[in-house]
Design an enzyme around this catalytic site. Structure first.
Site, PDB file in Angstrom:
ATOM      1  N   SER A  85      -9.703  -0.759   7.275  1.00  7.50           N
ATOM      2  CA  SER A  85      -9.168  -0.540   5.931  1.00  7.50           C
ATOM      3  C   SER A  85      -8.476  -1.733   5.287  1.00  7.50           C
ATOM      4  O   SER A  85      -8.180  -1.696   4.099  1.00  7.50           O
ATOM      5  CB  SER A  85      -8.204   0.650   5.944  1.00  7.50           C
ATOM      6  OG  SER A  85      -8.922   1.854   5.957  1.00  7.50           O
ATOM      7  N   LYS A 102       0.848  -1.196   0.000  1.00  3.57           N
ATOM      8  CA  LYS A 102       0.000   0.000   0.000  1.00  3.57           C
ATOM      9  C   LYS A 102       0.884   1.247   0.000  1.00  3.57           C
ATOM     10  O   LYS A 102       1.934   1.263   0.667  1.00  3.57           O
ATOM     11  CB  LYS A 102      -0.903  -0.039   1.240  1.00  3.57           C
ATOM     12  CG  LYS A 102      -1.998   1.025   1.288  1.00  3.57           C
ATOM     13  CD  LYS A 102      -2.864   0.844   2.545  1.00  3.57           C
ATOM     14  CE  LYS A 102      -3.989   1.849   2.647  1.00  3.57           C
ATOM     15  NZ  LYS A 102      -4.825   1.626   3.841  1.00  3.57           N
ATOM     16  N   SER A 149      -9.621   1.569   2.958  1.00  2.03           N
ATOM     17  CA  SER A 149      -8.757   2.312   2.070  1.00  2.03           C
ATOM     18  C   SER A 149      -7.711   1.460   1.353  1.00  2.03           C
ATOM     19  O   SER A 149      -7.125   1.912   0.377  1.00  2.03           O
ATOM     20  CB  SER A 149      -8.037   3.416   2.850  1.00  2.03           C
ATOM     21  OG  SER A 149      -7.226   2.859   3.861  1.00  2.03           O
TER      22      SER A 149
END
Lengths: 472, 476
Positions: free
Chosen positions: A164, A65, A140
């Protein structure tokens, strides 16, 4: 098994220069429609490898990420304000994977600074759900989830501040692990809400997730909130007791069916089910957003354009330059949370907001302590709805925040939670999660593996090209 | 008439090798932005890792200031935007500092005084912003250095008291070894707050003064500010709560910001650092690090050896000097003599860079035997100075130096001869008396030589030369 490929097949993708060049092309082509990655560079990733300590992870590709530091790669956190930034260092968890011999192949898209549940709130691109390109992959860590579900990589590092990792994993039909707070180093995770978030793992394979967890957990002297955990449980022999919340409301019918299916599977495995109530649950959302925004207002103060990242082209003096850089560099959602956080931290108002939220948090921890003295795990859905439509047909930011209520408690209480696929409804995956007491990750993995024998994980919408592989 | 209330906020840079939350070296005067890393530059994702040594020094200072030491401390974030602060928040302590309710003694002009310490807390330093020619430059070398803030209660009554206290405080932190106490280089910084009020009315409106780079500035700024506020009070005008800057060139304070412009720091607990609870081992270690404080040495020197105030203070204020003195006395030197030689000759040698109390070429043993030789009249004071010089250069012991070298008391043989001849021709009658057998008269000529040389001439050599020139051979 990785669920998609054998370990040896993953390894062969990074084996030599030619394989890596071919893998690079395959990734670029496969990612075209889903846009899960902000940067793909297999060769650069391969040259970052620091060792080969692990026979399991050596040569295995993964994505990271974009709010986790991987030296030499972009480090945007999905924000315009950090667009030009290249990380000068490795995160603690990344470093451990590199020493194990795993090969990072790129940076995954995300909601700006982790603020969002759809990966639509990225400054760069909207990531699509590989199951249905009209739908969001969740967020996210949506880029991480999509890259795994589309078969680009066998696992990804994400971050979980309020769900997330688990929510996008659920939307994409894969596993998502949010570890106990302090078991995985946060060094190198760009902070959104420091006291709530952890680096987490997304994978299509529970054994791989276990290997990765084993690799990245443990103390890091650069993160003094880590501690050497004694795993609370080893492989379970007897029948566990699973708690369920008696008055769980607001689930869509598809989610309800997945929940019921999981309960049936547990019973069929001989688990004991006990109903509990979690009174603080209804306060989770306001408490979470009060604390998260407060911490965010302070954590994001460093982004000014002075030392790194984007700088507004104004010739104004520094104070004005900083103001204009932040005005241009942050999205409306980020500004909203920074403003809310600034508001709740004002002197004279902390009792009303910030301290009250901390009290709810303490109360929630106590309730969980009570619960886990009677039960081994807690079953909850991950999210009240399945992957929703992208754009205006989807959920508003406020609806998304309200829908975070099942994932927030694990973050508020610092407890481990692992989400898993619990079947397909209306052509889309349904995700459930097991929460456990502190340091019970090993138990959660083991129990979820047993459940997967009853509810097998879905076949994933793999996109990593077949025709290129035929060249082998 | 007015009542004056002054409190000080003192920042000291702790002498830790690395910064307080990262492993960059902490130092002064390096090339700008040399000692920086992602942590002290506030890159995304970095976390602070608390320096253990800084904690020890903080607790040690607390112990020296007789604070109630915290059983559990944590850090807080102090939020405000400033370009030299990389994260735009400072990691500091607000709710649970290292120590509270301390006190410190010092000698004011009218006698000993005790100042109460409100609290001491550990925090990180900011970088430096340098303004010039339409540009501002930033140097982050200092950013993240360990800083300890000491906040006193408003117990001072004059600028002079604050100045004297600061001098004693500087000597204390140097003695304890936590700070080099250098105000010019900014390793010891001080802000002052002052309020005046009508007698018996308690605290007035507080004004804070910044930019005080020496203890003298502290006194001058406070004296100016007391005059300014007293005048306002006397003429019935309002004193505004504000922060003012000392302007040394104009010798006055200037407004910086008022209460309305004061910042809301939005303190909240630092989530990246766990609370610290000192265990017994930590407490023992810190207690073992504590040495005797300067003021207690001063009292002891006054009492035990009856040294005068000035000398006692001079010896006590510097720990290596004090230790040199005490060890010399232990080696048998007379205390007053040793004190006067340390204050005189050794300090001169130190000023010339030929000797240092902390890195000694002359050890207390050699020093005390030199003093004994002088005391016994075996060498003159002037010769002893010469021997001391040689000792400082070579590190040898005085006996050997006297034996191996010609120590003439600053005069060589020929100079002494010329002087003796001159004295003989000046006093022909006395010389004749000596030649006539009146040896007592020799004392007069000797005295004349001594007078001429200010006591520097070696008596034995002078006597030998005089006798020789007068043609007297005593061996016969």
């Amino acid at each position: 098994m990785t669920g998609i490929r054998e370990l040896s097949q993953w390894r062969s993708l990074t084996r030599d220069g030619d394989s890596r060049a071919r893998y690079q092309r395959m990734l670029q082509r496969a990612d075209r429609d889903i846009a899960s990655m902000l940067e793909i560079d297999v060769e650069k990733g391969f040259s970052s490898v620091l060792g080969q300590n692990s026979p399991h992870l050596q040569g295995i590709p993964f994505s990271v990420k974009d709010n986790i530091a991987l030296s030499g790669f972009s480090f945007t956190c999905g924000s315009k304000i950090l667009e030009p930034l290249v990380s000068p260092y490795h995160a603690g968890a990344v470093q451990k994977l590199l020493s194990a011999g795993a090969v990072p192949v790129g940076k995954a898209n995300m909601d700006e600074f982790g603020m969002g549940s759809s990966t639509e709130n990225s400054a760069f691109t909207v990531t699509r759900n590989p199951w249905d390109l009209d739908r969001v992959p969740g967020g996210s860590s949506g880029g991480s989830a999509a890259s795994v579900a589309a078969g680009l990589v066998p696992f990804s590092l994400g971050s979980d501040t309020g769900g997330s990792v688990r929510q996008p994993a659920a939307f994409c039909g894969i596993y998502g692990c949010k570890p106990t707070y302090g078991r995985v180093s946060r060094y190198g995770l760009a902070a959104y809400a420091s006291s709530l978030e952890t680096i987490g793992i997304l994978s299509a394979d529970i054994s791989m997730m276990e290997q990765v967890f084993h690799c990245i957990s443990g103390t890091d002297e650069r993160d003094q909130t880590t501690w050497e955990a004694v795993p609370a449980y080893q492989d379970e022999q007897g029948s566990p007791t699973a708690a369920v919340i008696s008055d769980l409301e607001g689930m869509d019918p598809e989610i309800r069916r997945g929940y019921e299916r999981t309960l049936e599977a547990m019973k069929s495995l001989g688990w004991k089910i006990t109903e509990v109530s979690l009174k603080s649950l209804k306060y989770a959302m306001p408490a979470f957003y009060t604390i998260a925004c407060a911490e965010a207002s302070s954590n994001l103060a460093r982004y000014t354009g002075i030392r790194y990242g984007m700088r507004h082209s104004t010739s104004a003096a520094q104070e004005e330059m900083v103001r204009m850089t932040r005005e241009e560099g942050f999205s409306a959602e980020v500004k909203l949370r920074v403003l809310l956080g600034t508001y709740v931290l004002r002197s004279g108002f902390q009792d009303q907001y910030y301290l009250k939220a901390q009290k709810i948090r303490t109360r929630m921890k106590q309730e969980f302590d009570m619960m886990f003295s009677q039960a081994d795990v807690l079953l909850m859905p991950v999210y009240p709805v399945q992957a929703f439509k992208a754009g205006d047909e989807g959920m508003t930011p406020m609806q998304q925040k309200v829908a975070d209520r099942y994932t927030l408690p694990a973050n508020l209480a610092g407890l481990p939670a692992v989400s898993f696929p619990a079947g397909i409804e209306s052509g889309l995956p349904v995700g459930m999660q097991l929460l456990g007491p502190s340091c019970s990750e090993e138990r959660l993995f083991s129990l979820i593996r047993k459940l997967s024998e009853v509810i097998p994980p879905p076949e994933l919408p793999v996109r990593l090209g077949a025709e290129e592989e035929a060249d082998d | 008439m007015t009542d004056v209330f002054i409190g000080l906020e003192i920042h000291i840079q702790l002498l830790t090798r690395s910064k307080v939350f990262c492993s960059c070296p902490s130092g002064f005067g390096e090339e700008p932005n040399l000692h920086v890393c992602p942590v002290c530059l506030g890159y995304p994702g970095v976390l602070p890792a608390l320096n253990r040594r800084a904690l020890e020094f903080a607790y040690l200072t607390g112990l020296a200031l007789k604070c109630t030491m915290a059983k559990r401390i944590h850090f807080d974030r102090k939020n405000y935007f400033y370009p030299d602060m990389a994260k735009n928040y400072q990691i500091s302590q607000f709710h649970a500092p290292v120590g509270v309710h301390g006190n410190m003694d010092f000698d004011a002009e009218d006698g000993r005084k005790t100042i109460r310490i409100h609290d001491i807390h550990l925090e990180e330093d900011a970088g430096k912003m340098i303004h010039g020619s339409g540009k501002s430059l930033l140097d982050y070398n200092r950013a993240g250095s360990s800083l300890l803030e000491i906040v006193t209660e408003p117990d001072f009554r004059s600028g002079r008291e604050a100045e004297l206290f600061l001098q004693e405080f500087r000597s204390l932190v140097r003695t304890v070894g936590v700070c080099d106490g250098n105000m010019e280089e900014g390793s010891l910084r001080c802000d002052a707050n002052v309020s005046v009020n009508k007698p018996g009315k308690g605290l007035g409106t507080k004004v804070e003064i910044k930019n005080l780079n020496s203890s003298r500035f502290v006194r001058k700024a406070l004296e100016y500010e007391i005059r300014r506020q007293s005048r306002l009070l006397r003429t019935g005008r309002a004193i505004i709560q504000e922060t003012r800057l000392w302007d040394e060139k104009r010798t006055r304070t200037e407004p910086m910001r008022s209460k309305e412009e004061a910042l809301d720091y939005r303190y909240f607990p630092e989530p990246d650092l766990p609370p610290f609870c000192p265990d017994e081992q930590f407490i023992t270690k810190v207690a073992d690090m504590l040495t005797e404080l300067p003021i207690s040495r001063y009292d002891r020197y006054r009492e035990t050896w009856e040294l005068n105030e000035e000398t006692a203070r001079y010896l006590a204020e510097d720990v290596s000097r004090a230790e040199f003195f005490e060890q010399s006395v232990e080696q048998g030197a007379d205390a007053k003599l040793a004190a006067s030689w340390i204050k005189g000759e050794l300090t001169k040698l130190q000023a010339k860079g030929e000797f240092s109390f902390s890195r000694r070429t002359v050890d207390p043993q050699g020093f005390s035997s030199l003093l004994r030789l002088t005391d016994a009249g075996e060498i003159t004071a002037q010769q002893a100075k010469e021997v001391l010089q040689v000792m400082a250069e070579t590190g040898g012991d005085p006996q050997t130096i006297i034996k191996e070298r010609v120590i003439t008391g600053g005069l060589d043989e020929q100079q002494l001869r010329d002087l003796a001849s001159a004295v003989i021709s000046q006093y022909p009658d006395t010389s004749a008396q000596i030649q006539g057998g009146n040896m007592k008269a020799l004392g007069f000529l000797m005295g004349s030589i001594m007078k001429e040389t200010g006591g520097a001439a070696d008596p034995k050599a002078s006597r030998r030369i005089l006798l020789e020139l007068l043609g007297i051979d005593l061996t016969k």
